[in-house]
Design an enzyme around this catalytic site. Structure first.
Site, mmCIF file in Angstrom:
data_model
loop_
_atom_site.group_PDB
_atom_site.id
_atom_site.type_symbol
_atom_site.label_atom_id
_atom_site.label_comp_id
_atom_site.label_asym_id
_atom_site.label_seq_id
_atom_site.Cartn_x
_atom_site.Cartn_y
_atom_site.Cartn_z
ATOM 1 N N GLU A 159 0.768 -1.166 -0.052
ATOM 2 C CA GLU A 159 0.026 -0.144 0.058
ATOM 3 C C GLU A 159 1.103 1.245 -0.055
ATOM 4 O O GLU A 159 1.411 1.573 1.029
ATOM 5 C CB GLU A 159 -1.048 0.049 1.383
ATOM 6 C CG GLU A 159 -1.768 -1.288 1.341
ATOM 7 C CD GLU A 159 -2.897 -1.184 0.354
ATOM 8 O OE1 GLU A 159 -3.205 -0.064 0.002
ATOM 9 O OE2 GLU A 159 -3.680 -2.056 -0.058
ATOM 10 N N CYS A 184 -2.362 9.710 2.745
ATOM 11 C CA CYS A 184 -1.845 8.896 1.371
ATOM 12 C C CYS A 184 -2.724 9.344 0.240
ATOM 13 O O CYS A 184 -2.180 9.390 -0.754
ATOM 14 C CB CYS A 184 -1.824 7.439 1.410
ATOM 15 S SG CYS A 184 -3.337 6.651 2.024
HETATM 16 P P1 NAD Z 1 8.268 4.918 4.974
HETATM 17 O O1 NAD Z 1 8.226 4.002 3.716
HETATM 18 O O2 NAD Z 1 9.395 5.693 5.097
HETATM 19 O O3 NAD Z 1 8.029 4.132 6.059
HETATM 20 C C1 NAD Z 1 6.718 2.970 6.355
HETATM 21 C C2 NAD Z 1 7.497 1.837 7.286
HETATM 22 O O4 NAD Z 1 8.599 1.204 6.789
HETATM 23 C C3 NAD Z 1 7.819 2.458 8.655
HETATM 24 O O5 NAD Z 1 7.535 1.517 9.596
HETATM 25 C C4 NAD Z 1 9.628 2.402 8.744
HETATM 26 O O6 NAD Z 1 10.094 2.010 9.819
HETATM 27 C C5 NAD Z 1 9.478 1.206 7.618
HETATM 28 N N1 NAD Z 1 11.125 1.240 7.036
HETATM 29 C C6 NAD Z 1 11.793 2.382 6.962
HETATM 30 N N2 NAD Z 1 12.884 1.883 6.194
HETATM 31 C C7 NAD Z 1 12.892 0.645 6.186
HETATM 32 C C8 NAD Z 1 13.672 -0.259 5.416
HETATM 33 N N3 NAD Z 1 14.900 -0.025 4.692
HETATM 34 N N4 NAD Z 1 13.423 -1.589 5.159
HETATM 35 C C9 NAD Z 1 12.016 -2.044 5.631
HETATM 36 N N5 NAD Z 1 11.227 -1.080 6.446
HETATM 37 C C10 NAD Z 1 11.675 0.228 6.521
HETATM 38 O O7 NAD Z 1 6.823 5.753 4.824
HETATM 39 P P2 NAD Z 1 6.486 6.977 5.757
HETATM 40 O O8 NAD Z 1 7.168 8.234 5.452
HETATM 41 O O9 NAD Z 1 6.181 6.037 7.146
HETATM 42 O O10 NAD Z 1 4.775 7.239 5.393
HETATM 43 C C11 NAD Z 1 4.561 8.076 4.243
HETATM 44 C C12 NAD Z 1 4.362 7.293 2.967
HETATM 45 O O11 NAD Z 1 3.389 6.223 2.981
HETATM 46 C C13 NAD Z 1 3.899 8.088 1.845
HETATM 47 O O12 NAD Z 1 4.330 7.738 0.614
HETATM 48 C C14 NAD Z 1 2.336 7.677 1.691
HETATM 49 O O13 NAD Z 1 1.620 8.088 0.652
HETATM 50 C C15 NAD Z 1 2.564 6.000 1.986
HETATM 51 N N6 NAD Z 1 1.115 5.683 2.527
HETATM 52 C C16 NAD Z 1 0.410 4.846 1.869
HETATM 53 C C17 NAD Z 1 -0.829 4.500 2.403
HETATM 54 C C18 NAD Z 1 -1.618 3.398 1.431
HETATM 55 O O14 NAD Z 1 -2.534 3.261 2.021
HETATM 56 N N7 NAD Z 1 -1.474 3.386 0.414
HETATM 57 C C19 NAD Z 1 -1.307 4.975 3.616
HETATM 58 C C20 NAD Z 1 -0.397 5.802 4.361
HETATM 59 C C21 NAD Z 1 0.805 6.114 3.708
#
Ligand code: NAD
Length: 466
Positions: free
Chosen positions: A211, A245
């Site tokens: 997602e 998002c």
């Molecule tokens: P992110 O990708 O930075 O982090 C998401 C999760 O991934 C966190 O728990 C983080 O700790 C983990 N993470 C970070 N580095 C990682 C790695 N190297 N390997 C594995 N996991 C890792 O995203 P964010 O800044 O927390 O959220 C914002 C993004 O999420 C935006 O792009 C937004 O559009 C998207 N989003 C999508 C939805 C959806 O339903 N499609 C919902 C909310 C947010």
């Protein structure tokens, strides 16, 4: 505190077979227990959400907690039906057989979630995973630490760790978890990290639901009611300070309507989030999650204005409170970072278009968005935009609300995601659809057994039948 991840994973691997035989009644009892545990944590959750994001309690209740009650209740109501084997039609090759689809839990699943709706986005997939009969390891975001800590404690109170366990921490914890051979990984977050997750999943061929995010456009047609449209967009853009998002990322509008729209948008932003003034009301207007994102958004404004965008309103940045006032930028250059990256903040670029073909081409020049919004009273125009574009979902004459119907699949396409969630779609994401054929009657398959020499007539017959 849970034991180390490998230990818990092994315990869950041992437990998953027992869970896979769980009945609808047992899973429903678990969902009810989750709901009542959440109820007992509600106040602590609101305090944590205020601390992490300055979310107003009303907003947090609607968009995070009550949303999850809705998901839980929907699952409770429908789970018995979802779990029942489904009938499938017969093929000519098995006309005497009974064909069924069974729903089997994937096994041990990993759920990694982001910080923007930290409660909703961890709990919603958890509800689906429990409904489908899985063991689950959860990894909430480190950027919303207060909420993550409350959720970890809630999970510990509600579940045995061999069934559901929560690990707090950042990328290092997520990377460690991704070394384990999960049966399914459900990731919500950025497209960049989604790629890392999918690569890690490939090592054990774990299935994935991704997602992700992207730039969700709004197309306003000449037939739209601009005042109502502006109010809806202002709400969708500014709730959680744009850190949603599916927030409308940018607006495409006929050139002659741009200034009037801007006026209505400013009035709506002030009425909804600034108590009628130009300064945000900090009681209802969320903060930017951290300094890094605050600086990133300030730089987006600087870069866009340097490249010719007119900042006609807002964008005032207050570092002490991590607040950026609702901003509207007209005529941004398509090369500016504002129009290249997902904004994820309260900045609204408005791009004029000459005709619909140009607007559609602008959308299609970018990656497939998570959401697409169309404001139009002209059914033919709406139909045309739906036909000529691609996106995770579409909402016509409104924003965000498509996420609130658990009867609709929610998910992205291409770089905005893979697979879908909510309601039955979430249950299916965490289930394996297993084909089961109960053969009976005469053995027609013998017709294709060797020796083949005498079976030319069978080939002729099959060619006619297929
Ligand atoms: P992110 O990708 O930075 O982090 C998401 C999760 O991934 C966190 O728990 C983080 O700790 C983990 N993470 C970070 N580095 C990682 C790695 N190297 N390997 C594995 N996991 C890792 O995203 P964010 O800044 O927390 O959220 C914002 C993004 O999420 C935006 O792009 C937004 O559009 C998207 N989003 C999508 C939805 C959806 O339903 N499609 C919902 C909310 C947010």
């Amino acid at each position: 505190m849970p034991n180390n991840s490998a230990f818990v994973f092994t315990a869950q691997q041992g437990h998953k077979f027992l869970l896979s035989t769980s009945t609808a009644r047992e899973r429903i009892a678990k969902l009810r227990r989750l709901r009542s545990t959440i109820e007992s944590y509600e106040q602590r959750l609101y305090e944590a959400l205020k601390k992490d994001l300055r979310k107003n309690e009303f907003e947090a209740a609607v968009s995070e907690v009550i949303f999850i009650y809705g998901e839980i209740n929907h699952a409770i109501r429908h789970l018995t039906g979802w779990m029942k084997p489904r009938r499938a039609g017969k093929a000519i090759t098995n006309i005497f057989a009974k064909n069924r689809i069974y729903y089997q839990p994937k096994g041990v699943c990993l759920i990694i979630s982001p910080w923007n709706y930290p409660f909703q986005l961890l709990m919603s997939p958890l509800v689906s995973a429990i409904a489908a009969g899985n063991c689950v390891i959860l990894k909430p975001s480190e950027l919303s630490p207060a909420t993550s800590t409350v959720m970890a404690s809630l999970i510990e109170d509600c579940f045995d760790q061999q069934e559901v366990c929560c690990f707090e921490g950042g990328a290092e914890v997520a990377s460690e978890l991704l070394q384990l051979p999960f049966d399914h990984i459900f990731f919500t977050g950025s497209t960049a990290i989604g790629k890392i997750v999918m690569e890690a999943a490939a090592k054990s061929l774990a299935s994935v639901t991704l997602e992700l995010g992207g730039k969700s456009p709004v197309v306003i047609h000449t037939s739209a009611d601009l005042k109502k449209t502006a109010e809806k967009i202002a709400w969708g853009k500014l709730i959680n300070a744009g850190q949603t998002c599916i927030a409308p990322d940018y607006v495409l509008i006929p050139e002659h309507m741009m200034e009037i729209f801007a006026g209505h948008y400013i009035s709506a932003a002030e009425a909804l989030f600034c108590s009628g003034s130009a300064a945000p009301d900090l009681d209802v207007y969320a903060k930017i999650i951290n300094e890094r994102h605050f600086k990133r958004l300030c730089e987006l404004i600087t870069d866009a204005t340097a490249k010719g965008a007119e900042l006609v309103y807002g964008g005032l940045a207050q570092a002490e409170t991590l607040t950026i006032s609702p901003a509207i930028l007209l005529n941004p250059s398509l090369d500016s970072a504002l129009m290249q990256e997902e904004i994820f903040g309260p900045l609204l670029p408005v791009v004029p278009y000459k005709n619909l073909t140009e607007a559609v081409a602008l959308i299609n020049a970018k990656s497939k968005p998570l959401a697409l919004y169309i404001f139009s009273k002209d059914a033919a125009v709406t139909k045309q935009i739906i036909r000529d574009t691609s996106s995770g979902g579409i909402c016509v004459n409104d924003v965000l609300v498509h996420i609130s119907n658990p009867k609709l699949p929610f998910g992205g396409v291409g770089t905005s995601g893979m697979g879908s969630c909510h309601g039955h779609y979430g249950f299916k994401a965490f289930s394996h659809e297993r084909s089961v054929v109960f053969q009976s009657g005469p053995n027609l398959t013998r017709l294709i057994y060797p020796p083949y020499r005498t079976k030319q007539w069978v080939l002729k017959l099959l060619k006619k039948l297929f």
